[in-house]
Design an enzyme around this catalytic site. Structure first.
Site, PDB file in Angstrom:
ATOM      1  N   ARG A  14       0.812  -1.223   0.000  1.00  0.00           N
ATOM      2  CA  ARG A  14       0.000   0.000   0.000  1.00  0.00           C
ATOM      3  C   ARG A  14       0.849   1.278   0.000  1.00  0.00           C
ATOM      4  NH1 ARG A  14      -3.143  -3.482   3.379  1.00  0.00           N
ATOM      5  NH2 ARG A  14      -5.102  -4.037   2.320  1.00  0.00           N
ATOM      6  N   LYS A  65       2.354  10.879 -11.973  1.00  0.00           N
ATOM      7  CA  LYS A  65       1.455  10.010 -12.738  1.00  0.00           C
ATOM      8  C   LYS A  65       2.138   8.668 -12.961  1.00  0.00           C
ATOM      9  CE  LYS A  65      -1.540  13.037 -15.471  1.00  0.00           C
ATOM     10  NZ  LYS A  65      -1.954  13.382 -16.857  1.00  0.00           N
ATOM     11  N   HIS A  67      -2.546  14.906 -26.694  1.00  0.00           N
ATOM     12  CA  HIS A  67      -2.496  13.553 -26.156  1.00  0.00           C
ATOM     13  C   HIS A  67      -3.769  12.758 -26.399  1.00  0.00           C
ATOM     14  CE1 HIS A  67       1.094  15.092 -24.316  1.00  0.00           C
ATOM     15  NE2 HIS A  67       1.318  13.996 -23.637  1.00  0.00           N
ATOM     16  N   ASN A 102      -1.799  18.040 -21.495  1.00  0.00           N
ATOM     17  CA  ASN A 102      -2.093  16.940 -22.415  1.00  0.00           C
ATOM     18  C   ASN A 102      -2.435  17.411 -23.826  1.00  0.00           C
ATOM     19  OD1 ASN A 102      -1.835  14.605 -20.633  1.00  0.00           O
ATOM     20  ND2 ASN A 102      -3.601  15.455 -19.556  1.00  0.00           N
ATOM     21  N   ARG A 140      -3.945  20.995 -14.709  1.00  0.00           N
ATOM     22  CA  ARG A 140      -2.928  20.047 -15.156  1.00  0.00           C
ATOM     23  C   ARG A 140      -3.313  19.361 -16.456  1.00  0.00           C
ATOM     24  NH1 ARG A 140       0.224  15.378 -11.539  1.00  0.00           N
ATOM     25  NH2 ARG A 140       1.493  14.599 -13.286  1.00  0.00           N
ATOM     26  N   LYS A 151       6.453  22.178 -15.767  1.00  0.00           N
ATOM     27  CA  LYS A 151       5.704  21.037 -15.251  1.00  0.00           C
ATOM     28  C   LYS A 151       5.526  21.151 -13.737  1.00  0.00           C
ATOM     29  CE  LYS A 151       3.909  16.767 -15.557  1.00  0.00           C
ATOM     30  NZ  LYS A 151       4.593  15.594 -16.141  1.00  0.00           N
ATOM     31  N   HIS A 194       5.693   7.346 -28.102  1.00  0.00           N
ATOM     32  CA  HIS A 194       4.707   8.260 -27.519  1.00  0.00           C
ATOM     33  C   HIS A 194       4.827   9.663 -28.104  1.00  0.00           C
ATOM     34  CE1 HIS A 194       2.074  10.152 -24.617  1.00  0.00           C
ATOM     35  NE2 HIS A 194       3.052  10.932 -24.195  1.00  0.00           N
ATOM     36  N   GLU A 253      -4.931  16.683 -11.443  1.00  0.00           N
ATOM     37  CA  GLU A 253      -5.539  16.956 -12.742  1.00  0.00           C
ATOM     38  C   GLU A 253      -7.027  17.233 -12.656  1.00  0.00           C
ATOM     39  OE1 GLU A 253      -5.603  14.365 -16.681  1.00  0.00           O
ATOM     40  OE2 GLU A 253      -3.560  15.007 -16.211  1.00  0.00           O
ATOM     41  N   GLU A 265       7.254  16.743 -26.287  1.00  0.00           N
ATOM     42  CA  GLU A 265       6.789  17.254 -25.000  1.00  0.00           C
ATOM     43  C   GLU A 265       7.426  18.609 -24.678  1.00  0.00           C
ATOM     44  OE1 GLU A 265       4.383  16.053 -23.403  1.00  0.00           O
ATOM     45  OE2 GLU A 265       4.255  13.892 -23.699  1.00  0.00           O
ATOM     46  N   HIS A 319      -2.966   9.443 -27.944  1.00  0.00           N
ATOM     47  CA  HIS A 319      -3.228   8.166 -27.280  1.00  0.00           C
ATOM     48  C   HIS A 319      -4.105   7.270 -28.149  1.00  0.00           C
ATOM     49  CE1 HIS A 319      -2.365   9.763 -22.931  1.00  0.00           C
ATOM     50  NE2 HIS A 319      -1.275   9.614 -23.660  1.00  0.00           N
TER      51      HIS A 319
END
Length: 442
Positions: free
Chosen positions: A199, A221, A326, A323, A319, A305, A343, A315, A263, A330
């Site tokens: 955990r 992330k 993206h 993206n 935030r 960032k 990517h 996010e 990026e 994606h």
């Protein structure tokens, strides 16, 4: 929201200084503008058809060129960018040869057991050096390693289980530290393993690609892909530190180098116009791996960032603007097959699509469209998706994107002068359809 100030090492051009560390300057981060509907609360950014807009980073040209040289600063000392998250804040160390400075890593190892997670490509290059940095002068620390197969197609549950298998076999306890040594895939998987094992255990990021150094290693992330969607399984989980040894880029393949620049370019488009202008002048220097250019691009990207993550860690709105491109990108990665395109390559084509849609909506002028296409081509990145992508493929994959809220697809689009963007579901659907038809088969 009050303006912040962030210390930057900024040469106006690469030729401005052979030693980036001897240049210091200040850049003002302008206040971010969050547009809320009437009656909403500033703590509530659940935006269905609402909009988040963000202003840009500003630093005057005179500031970039005319700052005094600090002769006292050691050439070997790292540049440090702080991610401000209260008692979970952490440093990003940036510089050449940082894996030789063992104290940087060791100060963030809390227990006596370390698990280094890396891949088959990176291990022969940097694993021994990393283990040495973790144990030099510190015989009480023992290091275990797990070497995963390389590539986006292995960013899945089966591969993740290899990390858990190793940790459990070695009986690692809650005082252990996981170390991610590699690119974005390794960082995401190691971080998610650290978030889940017992955990939650400490972890450290040592990114070895441009993509990871400027983006994925910062901000917490973590996660893995699902066959139906990229990064659909994961958690927000912050590292103890990020150590960016720019020497690791010396072994990076040219295709990976170009991919990471997608990026870097993103930051200029959404919030830092002067950084974008600097990129236009120095993109060839970045591709040629000019040390001063790379060090500056990494640092300024990390500052952008870190500033956003400090304001919106999970996010809820702001935030999400990171993206840009993206959602389309994606879809390309998922539809074309994980690992077929890198990517950054998918994000580059997705950025062109987002810019095209922004122009169709009348939100930007054609000069921005031309500049985006030009810099991506100069960076040796694709500006159109694979021919096999269809309109229906885009729509079906984008329908399960993480930015969908109450069935509404929200997108990051440019709006206004260069360096400004919005995160919104309030747009003409015909513009989206027209962009999809322009860039893919019916």
């Amino acid at each position: 929201m009050a303006a912040n100030s962030v210390s930057l090492s900024i040469p106006h051009t690469v030729a401005a200084s052979k030693n980036l560390h001897s240049i210091q300057s200040r850049a003002l981060i302008a206040p971010r503008t969050i547009c809320f509907p009437l009656g909403s609360k500033t703590g509530d950014l659940s935006l269905s058809s609402k909009t988040v807009s963000m202003s840009r980073v500003r630093a005057g040209a005179s500031q970039l060129m005319n700052e005094p040289v600090d002769e006292k600063r050691s050439i070997t000392s790292p540049t440090v960018v702080q991610v401000d998250l209260g008692n979970r804040s952490y440093p990003i160390y940036i510089g050449a040869g940082l894996l030789d400075q063992s104290q940087l890593l060791q100060r963030h190892v809390h227990g006596k057991r370390v698990l280094v997670v890396t891949n088959e490509r990176v291990a022969p290059l940097y694993l021994d050096k990393t283990v040495e940095a973790l144990t030099r002068g510190n015989p009480n620390v023992t290091v275990e390693t797990v070497i995963l197969p390389d590539g986006e197609k292995f960013k899945d549950m089966d591969t993740l289980m290899k990390v858990f298998d190793k940790a459990i076999e070695c009986r690692l306890d809650r005082r252990c530290t996981f170390v991610a040594l590699g690119g974005g895939v390794i960082g995401d998987m190691c971080g998610y393993a650290a978030a889940s094992y017992l955990r939650g255990v400490n972890f450290i990021q040592i990114p070895t690609t441009v993509m990871a150094q400027v983006d994925s290693s910062v901000g917490g992330k973590t996660g893995i892909n699902h066959r139906l969607g990229k990064n659909m399984i994961g958690a927000f989980y912050q590292p103890q530190c990020v150590l960016v040894d720019t020497d690791t880029l010396n072994t990076l393949p040219d295709r990976e180098m170009a991919s990471g620049l997608a990026e870097v370019i993103k930051y200029g488009l959404i919030r830092d116009a002067e950084f974008f202008e600097w990129q236009e002048k120095n993109i060839e220097a970045l591709l040629a791996r000019d040390p001063a250019a790379l060090a500056y691009a990494i640092k300024r990207s990390c500052e952008n960032k870190a500033d956003v993550v400090s304001q919106d860690e999970k996010e809820s709105g702001l935030r999400a603007t990171l993206n840009l491109g993206h959602t389309f990108g994606h879809a390309i990665e998922t539809g074309f097959g994980y690992g077929e395109w890198l990517h950054g390559e998918a994000v580059a084509a997705g950025t062109v699509m987002a810019v095209d849609m922004s122009y169709r909506l009348g939100w930007i002028d054609d000069s921005i469209v031309e500049r985006v296409n030009n810099i991506l081509k100069r960076a040796k990145l694709p500006t159109t998706p694979p021919e096999s992508m269809t309109v229906n493929m885009f729509k079906s994959i984008m329908a399960v994107d993480k930015k969908v809220a109450d069935g509404l697809l929200r997108l990051i689009l440019l709006k206004g002068p260069l360096g400004n963007c919005v995160f919104t579901g309030d747009y003409d659907r015909e513009a989206l359809d027209a962009t999809l038809r322009e860039f893919s088969k019916s």
